[in-house]
Design a protein around this motif. Structure first.
Motif, PDB file in Angstrom:
ATOM      1  N   LYS A 155      -6.446  -1.482  -0.892  1.00 18.45           N
ATOM      2  CA  LYS A 155      -5.222  -0.818  -0.464  1.00 18.45           C
ATOM      3  C   LYS A 155      -5.510  -0.030   0.809  1.00 18.45           C
ATOM      4  N   ILE A 156      -4.500   0.094   1.658  1.00 11.96           N
ATOM      5  CA  ILE A 156      -4.627   0.898   2.873  1.00 11.96           C
ATOM      6  C   ILE A 156      -3.960   2.240   2.588  1.00 11.96           C
ATOM      7  N   THR A 157      -4.765   3.283   2.517  1.00 12.43           N
ATOM      8  CA  THR A 157      -4.241   4.611   2.174  1.00 12.43           C
ATOM      9  C   THR A 157      -4.849   5.678   3.085  1.00 12.43           C
ATOM     10  N   LYS A 158      -4.236   6.840   3.084  1.00  6.95           N
ATOM     11  CA  LYS A 158      -4.710   7.945   3.922  1.00  6.95           C
ATOM     12  C   LYS A 158      -5.752   8.803   3.219  1.00  6.95           C
ATOM     13  N   GLU A 203      -0.345   2.636   6.924  1.00  7.22           N
ATOM     14  CA  GLU A 203      -1.153   3.541   7.726  1.00  7.22           C
ATOM     15  C   GLU A 203      -2.305   4.068   6.894  1.00  7.22           C
ATOM     16  N   GLY A 204      -3.462   4.160   7.492  1.00 10.53           N
ATOM     17  CA  GLY A 204      -4.620   4.684   6.798  1.00 10.53           C
ATOM     18  C   GLY A 204      -5.799   3.743   6.921  1.00 10.53           C
ATOM     19  N   THR A 205      -6.688   3.849   5.934  1.00  8.16           N
ATOM     20  CA  THR A 205      -7.915   3.055   5.930  1.00  8.16           C
ATOM     21  C   THR A 205      -7.941   2.169   4.697  1.00  8.16           C
ATOM     22  N   SER A 219       0.822  -1.212   0.000  1.00  6.55           N
ATOM     23  CA  SER A 219       0.000   0.000   0.000  1.00  6.55           C
ATOM     24  C   SER A 219       0.851   1.255   0.000  1.00  6.55           C
ATOM     25  N   ASP A 220       2.054   1.162   0.537  1.00  9.49           N
ATOM     26  CA  ASP A 220       2.974   2.291   0.529  1.00  9.49           C
ATOM     27  C   ASP A 220       4.370   1.731   0.667  1.00  9.49           C
ATOM     28  N   ILE A 221       5.361   2.558   0.402  1.00  7.49           N
ATOM     29  CA  ILE A 221       6.752   2.128   0.539  1.00  7.49           C
ATOM     30  C   ILE A 221       7.631   3.360   0.645  1.00  7.49           C
ATOM     31  N   SER A 222       8.710   3.252   1.377  1.00  6.02           N
ATOM     32  CA  SER A 222       9.685   4.333   1.482  1.00  6.02           C
ATOM     33  C   SER A 222      11.033   3.801   1.038  1.00  6.02           C
TER      34      SER A 222
END
Length: 967
Positions: free
Chosen positions: A938-941, A929-931, A899-902
């Motif tokens: 996907k879990i996003t803000k 982090e997120g919903t 869902s995210d990556i750094s």
């Protein structure tokens, strides 16, 4: 009271795969229907029409024998041929496959004779052409059956108009080839030892013989010296043989001037019969002690015996008392060795090729010594001794002894010869030995070497152009491509060593040796007679030769019928099949001569490749093929030969009934066909599993392409990931085309299967599912992916089409029901600009970093800290500047399906996950982090950022808005 908002079923808003192409193939049911459809639509004729005017590629079919259901060897052979012809057809050639059948010869004749015996009939009481008619009908029945079995395998060819060696035109052309050889002086009647099947009552060629281990009588025999040095006249030369029955045919003893010999005296004897103390015997020095052990005697060396002394010796025959009163000379021969035996070779020119050659090489010298050089005929066609074998022939007490009986069992000849030798006190020793011995490959029974008049083709006669048949054939081999390359040396060795080609067979079903000969064996050379023969054969078939009044019809009063007699032998069936290039390649306008390829089992180096080469070189000076491909034989799963008695036989009929022809074809394509292969339940299951993976890849593409609008996307506008996939197609295009050119099918299957399973299913498709399912209709990324998947589908299905014709046809028509057939298509043209090494090199780095992330997330899943990768938002530390640079501009979270990556530069903390391959990447798993988006998961803000669609992310809200507008 307020209304409750209607709950949205987000699954109905996704572009999920939709296809009627089932996961379960159901090949055993679908394939026969498809084969029937191809037959009904005239696919073969459509292929020919579509290829009109193209360059021809011709694989000439080696004819199977028309006498039984096809077996797994047939299936392997025909599938290989079908894949080759289909692959060339789909690469711009007119690749016409014309199946053929070998119809003449002994196996069919036997079947008809068996029917006669069951009815109490005698074949010889039936008019020959009536018998031949039954043979023809029998062959045609099996041709019809085999044709349907081949079609069930998916073989496409001119089954409505095949070639057969028994067609009237074929028989006329076979006869014509024989007459060309006769007119050029290459045909002769000779008397020499040939391999003879007592069981089948016919001569056999090398190609019709196989070797099997037998246990034989072996004897050491004394030949008393009657002329020579004074101290040798009281000695005996001892020979060793594994064929006691050939002793009546002995006419000489061969020795080697390169071997050291000695005169030995027996000092002790503990045997039941034979040699006694005081006897003097001559042996090769290296073998004397072994011979003494066999005879249970002790030797002492008296002196060395020189080659000159051996050459001056004349011996008496060991059975002189029975009437073998002629002198037995000594002959110096290069074929003599001291590896085994006594160093002396019993030479019976009636019973062995080397014996015959040694005798003939010394004929003039022997005649000058007053020795009768006539070669006897000691054994008849039934294996009985003749009157040329005094003491064992018809007038002997007890009647004629027999070498082999009608069932191939050992007769009484060996025993009677050994008993006679013991009585004459000339048997030095005897024993038993296991060794390889020639057997007929049809009856599987032992053969004998027997002197008999036969018709031959010279191998070494100088022809008008200064060549010989042997030198022509060897030159042709040098100009031929062999796959695998070792076939060239194998065929060359056979041609270098082979004797003159024996053409005659003493049977009834076949093309006759249609020449007239006088008592001396001279052939009538008259083109007008030949023309009458060929005209009759063309109209009536070879039966015309056996018809009443045939002799008068062909001589037409122009030649003395008393002088010129019709030859009644028939041609070796290898001459028939070796002539197929004439009435197939030359006579059919839809083919060409020479063929591009001949393909058969490795045993055909001594069979069809061999006879085709000799026939064509004899009449045309070159081979009828440009390339020769050979395959091995199919063994059971445990490596043993397939056998009904062992219960390990796999039949193509059973495999097709249970799993389907495409499974069998995939096995053929996956195996190293050049070597012996294995097949059984486990191997079949392995291919079923491999097939399912390929099928599921095709199925997913079909389902996804249900949403494809056929839009073309400019290459420059494609995302890098799509460019990478097109680059891989460009690479695979080279692999596939080279593989088909080099007949390396295993390499193609491996490359395409790995691509489908690893690079598509587990990488590209996995990454692009979110885009394909969830992106808005206007998304360039989604449209680009559809464009590339369309290209992937076309390439994979078309590349696989020659190998799996049923599955690819089903897939092609599922994609476009209006299409005629995938087999009418050409391989896709891959644009040059799809090749992009820069993108490929960059994505090697991207995938290296991705592997580290995937490895870290796999541990998280196993530890149940996450359920799916979409619950993660890892931090990726990259210490390698080049790897870091490769990630620039990419949505790396999408590539890693998180869902995210750094992504940060540096080594990362010590506790971070690292691969063991040295890649400078460290991964810290972190939760997203997120919903969770109710549509993409996907879990996003940004879930709820669009008030009209509060349960989904901004990307999904935009997609829903576009979809609503379209509806």
């Amino acid at each position: 009271m307020t209304d409750t908002p209607e709950k949205i079923d987000y699954s109905k808003t996704l572009y999920l795969p939709e296809t009627e192409f089932p996961m379960r193939a159901g090949l055993p049911q679908k394939e026969p229907e498809m084969a029937a459809k191809w037959k009904q639509m005239g696919l073969y004729k459509r292929l020919r029409a579509s290829a009109a005017g193209r360059e021809k590629f011709v694989l000439h079919d080696g004819p199977p024998y028309a006498n039984g259901n096809i077996h797994i060897g047939h299936a392997l052979n025909k599938v290989l041929k079908d894949v080759i012809t289909r692959s060339f057809q789909m690469r711009g050639f007119d690749s016409n496959y014309v199946p053929g059948w070998d119809c003449h010869g002994l196996p069919i004749e036997w079947k008809i004779e068996e029917k006669y015996r069951e009815k109490g009939k005698d074949k010889n009481e039936v008019p020959v052409n009536e018998f031949r008619k039954e043979c023809r009908e029998f062959a045609q029945g099996w041709i019809n059956i085999q044709a349907e079995e081949f079609r069930r395998l998916g073989i496409e060819g001119d089954f409505d108009n095949p070639y057969t060696t028994m067609a009237f035109h074929s028989e006329a052309r076979i006869a014509g080839e024989l007459l060309k050889i006769a007119m050029s002086g290459q045909l002769y009647r000779g008397s020499k030892p040939i391999m003879w099947s007592v069981v089948e009552r016919t001569a056999l060629a090398e190609a019709e013989v196989e070797y099997a281990e037998v246990e034989s009588d072996t004897i050491w025999v004394k030949f008393p010296v009657v002329e020579g040095a004074a101290d040798l006249k009281s000695a005996a030369v001892v020979i060793w043989t594994t064929t006691p029955w050939t002793i009546p045919g002995n006419r000489a003893i061969s020795y080697s001037s390169k071997i050291e010999y000695g005169l030995y005296e027996i000092t002790e004897a503990t045997n039941d019969f034979g040699p006694q103390p005081g006897e003097k015997l001559i042996f090769a020095k290296r073998l004397a002690e072994d011979a003494a052990t066999k005879a249970k005697v002790t030797f002492k060396l008296v002196r060395d015996v020189t080659a000159a002394e051996l050459g001056a010796i004349t011996c008496a025959h060991p059975l002189a008392d029975l009437g073998y009163t002629f002198a037995v000379p000594m002959l110096d021969g290069d074929h003599v060795t001291d590896d085994a035996g006594t160093g002396f070779v019993h030479t019976a020119p009636s019973h062995g090729r080397e014996d015959f050659e040694a005798w003939m090489a010394n004929v003039r010298a022997l005649e000058a010594r007053g020795i009768d050089t006539k070669i006897p005929f000691p054994v008849d066609d039934a294996g009985f001794y003749t009157e040329d074998a005094p003491g064992f022939g018809p007038s002997a007490e007890g009647g004629a002894a027999r070498v082999l009986d009608d069932n191939g069992k050992k007769g009484d000849a060996n025993k009677r010869v050994m008993d006679a030798l013991i009585k004459a006190n000339n048997l030095f020793a005897r024993g038993r030995i296991k060794h390889e011995y020639p057997h007929s490959w049809r009856s599987k029974k032992p053969v004998i070497f027997r002197n008999t008049p036969q018709w031959f083709v010279y191998m070494d006669k100088t022809l008008d152009d200064g060549t010989t048949l042997r030198t022509r054939a060897l030159s042709a081999i040098d100009q031929t491509r062999f796959v695998p390359s070792g076939g060239q040396n194998r065929l060359r060795a056979m041609i270098e060593q082979r004797p003159d080609w024996v053409l005659s067979r003493q049977r009834a079903w076949g093309v006759p040796i249609c020449v007239f000969a006088d008592a001396e064996g001279n052939v009538l050379k008259d083109e007008k007679v030949n023309a009458r023969i060929l005209e009759a054969f063309e109209k009536e078939g070879a039966d015309a030769w056996f018809a009443e009044g045939a002799k008068d019809r062909f001589l037409a009063g122009e030649h003395d019928g008393e002088k010129w007699q019709m030859v009644t032998d028939i041609l070796d069936v290898w001459f028939d099949s070796g002539s197929t290039h004439t009435f197939t390649l030359e006579d059919r306008p839809d083919l060409k001569w020479p063929a591009d390829v001949y393909l058969e089992g490795s045993d055909q180096h001594r069979g069809w490749f061999h006879s085709s080469l000799l026939e064509s070189c004899a009449t045309r000076g070159r081979a009828p093929y440009n390339a020769v491909i050979t395959h091995g034989f199919t063994m059971a799963e445990d490596g043993r030969k397939m056998s009904k008695s062992l219960g390990n036989t796999v039949t193509p009929q059973d495999v097709m009934k249970e799993s389907g022809a495409d499974i069998l074809r995939l096995w053929v394509m996956s195996t190293d066909y050049a070597e012996d292969q294995r097949l059984g339940k486990t191997i079949i299951q392995t291919n079923i599993d491999a097939y399912r993976k390929i099928r599921n890849t095709i199925r997913w593409m079909l389902g996804t392409l249900a949403h494809d609008k056929g839009e073309e996307i400019a290459y420059a506008d494609l995302p890098e990931l799509e460019k990478l996939m097109l680059h891989r197609l460009a690479e695979l295009d080279q692999v596939v085309r080279k593989g088909y050119d080099e007949f390396d099918f295993k390499r193609i299957v491996r490359a395409l299967s790995d691509f489908a399973n690893v690079e598509l299913s587990a990488f590209y498709f996995d990454i692009r599912k979110d885009t394909l399912y969830c992106d808005a209709p206007s998304s360039l990324k989604r449209r680009s992916a559809l464009f590339v998947i369309r290209k992937l589908f076309d390439c994979l299905v078309l590349w696989f089409a020659p190998m799996m014709p049923f599955t690819t046809e089903e897939a092609w028509l599922s994609r476009d029901p209006k299409a005629e057939s995938v087999h009418l298509e050409q391989f896709p043209t891959v644009p040059a600009d799809w090749s992009n090494e820069a993108v490929a090199e960059k994505w090697k780095g991207v995938r290296a970093v991705r592997r580290a992330v995937t490895g870290a997330l796999e541990i998280e899943r196993k530890e149940k800290r996450i359920g799916s990768s979409l619950e993660a938002a890892p931090v990726v530390h990259v210490a390698d500047p080049e790897l870091l640079k490769a990630l620039d501009g990419l949505d790396f979270a999408e590539i890693c399906i998180t869902s995210d990556i750094s992504v940060v530069a540096g080594e990362g903390p010590a506790e971070a996950f690292r691969l063991d391959d040295g890649t400078k990447v460290a991964v810290e798993p972190k939760p997203a982090e997120g919903t969770k988006c109710a549509r993409s998961w996907k879990i996003t803000k940004d879930v709820g950022s669009d008030p009209d669609y509060p349960e989904v992310s901004a990307r999904d809200a935009q997609a829903l808005r576009e979809l609503a507008a379209l509806n």
